[in-house]
Structures are given as C-alpha cells and as structure tokens.
Design a protein around this motif. Sequence first.
Motif, PDB file in Angstrom:
ATOM      1  N   ALA A  26       0.807  -1.221   0.000  1.00 54.46           N
ATOM      2  CA  ALA A  26       0.000   0.000   0.000  1.00 54.46           C
ATOM      3  C   ALA A  26       0.841   1.272   0.000  1.00 54.46           C
ATOM      4  N   PRO A  27       1.947   1.337   0.767  1.00 49.20           N
ATOM      5  CA  PRO A  27       2.745   2.569   0.719  1.00 49.20           C
ATOM      6  C   PRO A  27       3.319   2.848  -0.677  1.00 49.20           C
ATOM      7  N   LEU A  28       3.481   1.821  -1.483  1.00 48.95           N
ATOM      8  CA  LEU A  28       4.004   2.010  -2.839  1.00 48.95           C
ATOM      9  C   LEU A  28       2.922   2.471  -3.807  1.00 48.95           C
ATOM     10  N   THR A  29       1.679   2.128  -3.504  1.00 50.25           N
ATOM     11  CA  THR A  29       0.577   2.432  -4.408  1.00 50.25           C
ATOM     12  C   THR A  29      -0.282   3.587  -3.926  1.00 50.25           C
ATOM     13  N   ASN A  30       0.038   4.112  -2.736  1.00 52.66           N
ATOM     14  CA  ASN A  30      -0.779   5.151  -2.106  1.00 52.66           C
ATOM     15  C   ASN A  30      -2.192   4.669  -1.853  1.00 52.66           C
ATOM     16  N   ASN A  31      -2.362   3.351  -1.764  1.00 58.23           N
ATOM     17  CA  ASN A  31      -3.655   2.747  -1.481  1.00 58.23           C
ATOM     18  C   ASN A  31      -3.576   2.146  -0.094  1.00 58.23           C
ATOM     19  N   LEU A  32      -4.142   2.810   0.881  1.00 55.37           N
ATOM     20  CA  LEU A  32      -4.003   2.366   2.254  1.00 55.37           C
ATOM     21  C   LEU A  32      -4.999   1.295   2.656  1.00 55.37           C
ATOM     22  N   GLY A  33      -5.952   0.965   1.792  1.00 54.76           N
ATOM     23  CA  GLY A  33      -6.910  -0.081   2.107  1.00 54.76           C
ATOM     24  C   GLY A  33      -6.332  -1.444   1.779  1.00 54.76           C
ATOM     25  N   GLN A  34      -6.498  -2.405   2.688  1.00 57.71           N
ATOM     26  CA  GLN A  34      -6.003  -3.757   2.455  1.00 57.71           C
ATOM     27  C   GLN A  34      -7.112  -4.569   1.811  1.00 57.71           C
ATOM     28  N   THR A  35      -6.786  -5.283   0.758  1.00 58.55           N
ATOM     29  CA  THR A  35      -7.735  -6.135   0.078  1.00 58.55           C
ATOM     30  C   THR A  35      -7.446  -7.577   0.432  1.00 58.55           C
ATOM     31  N   VAL A  36      -8.473  -8.337   0.769  1.00 58.97           N
ATOM     32  CA  VAL A  36      -8.299  -9.748   1.078  1.00 58.97           C
ATOM     33  C   VAL A  36      -8.409 -10.529  -0.214  1.00 58.97           C
ATOM     34  N   THR A  37      -7.418 -11.397  -0.465  1.00 60.12           N
ATOM     35  CA  THR A  37      -7.457 -12.244  -1.642  1.00 60.12           C
ATOM     36  C   THR A  37      -7.899 -13.629  -1.230  1.00 60.12           C
ATOM     37  N   GLU A  38      -8.263 -14.454  -2.204  1.00 60.66           N
ATOM     38  CA  GLU A  38      -8.753 -15.791  -1.905  1.00 60.66           C
ATOM     39  C   GLU A  38      -7.727 -16.651  -1.191  1.00 60.66           C
ATOM     40  N   ASP A  39      -6.438 -16.474  -1.503  1.00 62.41           N
ATOM     41  CA  ASP A  39      -5.423 -17.335  -0.912  1.00 62.41           C
ATOM     42  C   ASP A  39      -4.801 -16.737   0.354  1.00 62.41           C
ATOM     43  N   GLN A  40      -5.346 -15.654   0.863  1.00 64.07           N
ATOM     44  CA  GLN A  40      -4.828 -15.047   2.081  1.00 64.07           C
ATOM     45  C   GLN A  40      -5.340 -15.824   3.283  1.00 64.07           C
ATOM     46  N   ASP A  41      -4.453 -16.141   4.212  1.00 64.36           N
ATOM     47  CA  ASP A  41      -4.825 -16.871   5.405  1.00 64.36           C
ATOM     48  C   ASP A  41      -5.450 -15.912   6.416  1.00 64.36           C
ATOM     49  N   ILE A  42      -6.626 -16.249   6.901  1.00 66.63           N
ATOM     50  CA  ILE A  42      -7.284 -15.471   7.946  1.00 66.63           C
ATOM     51  C   ILE A  42      -7.671 -16.451   9.048  1.00 66.63           C
ATOM     52  N   TRP A  43      -7.193 -16.208  10.261  1.00 65.90           N
ATOM     53  CA  TRP A  43      -7.506 -17.097  11.365  1.00 65.90           C
ATOM     54  C   TRP A  43      -8.805 -16.708  12.062  1.00 65.90           C
ATOM     55  N   PHE A  44      -9.017 -15.409  12.231  1.00 62.78           N
ATOM     56  CA  PHE A  44     -10.163 -14.966  13.043  1.00 62.78           C
ATOM     57  C   PHE A  44     -11.071 -14.102  12.227  1.00 62.78           C
TER      58      PHE A  44
END
Length: 127
Positions: free
Chosen positions: A109-127
């Motif tokens: 995000a700091p490289l793209t000036n996009n501060l929002g995080q996008t969740v992708t299908e292969d991203q691990d989410i525990w909670f």
Amino acid sequence: MQPQVESNETGSKDCVDIDAFIKVLRTGLEELHSTAISLETALSRVICHDNALDASTIQALQSLDYSRQYARDLLAVLQRFGGQVMWEPGTAIPIQDFSDTVDMKGTIAPLTNNLGQTVTEDQDIWF
C-alpha cells in the motif's frame, strides 16, 4: 538525507556487497516467518483447550497472524526482485509485478498510495 552507495568493484571491506545484504534480509525474514508459524501452531493447540479467550488475546493472535503474512510477503518480494534490481536511484519495478507477488495488498500500500487492504482468496485469515 540519502545513504551513500558506492561501487565495491575493488572488493573493499569498507562496503557491503548488495547480494550479501539481500541474503541477510532474506535469512531474517525466513526466520521471522518460521517463528510465527511455530508460534501459531503451538498457540492453536492451546486455544483448542481454552475457549474463553479475552479480546486482548484475540487481538494479539491476529497481530501474530498478520506479522506472519507480512513476513511472507516481504520474503516473496525479496526472492522475486532482490537479485534483479539495480539498486540505483531511478530504478523502477512495475507496481503490477509487486501486486502479483504479495498476498496482502496492504503490504505494498505505501508504494501504491492505497491504504486499504484487500483480502485475496489465498490469504490466510484465522479470526
């Protein structure tokens, strides 16, 4: 103030070879990633026996999970681009190449000036 970068063509001991620098970064990130995985595995065993987790414990576990994913993304960037980049002012890498390399878009995000995080299908989410 920009750090001074010198050519080390003469093998001077006053300079650090960029390949050695990248190796140190890669080794450190591999160790952080491995440690986070080990901690998550150990903690998951404990969590199975204790369902009464308070909010601060859950937040700490989420931070650990994020740190593991962040280390993995940084390691992927180093592995893909570390040896290819001319470490000189003005060197550029297409942002899409970075985007294709990481799971968490928040990592870049700091490289793209996009501060929002996008969740992708292969991203691990525990909670």
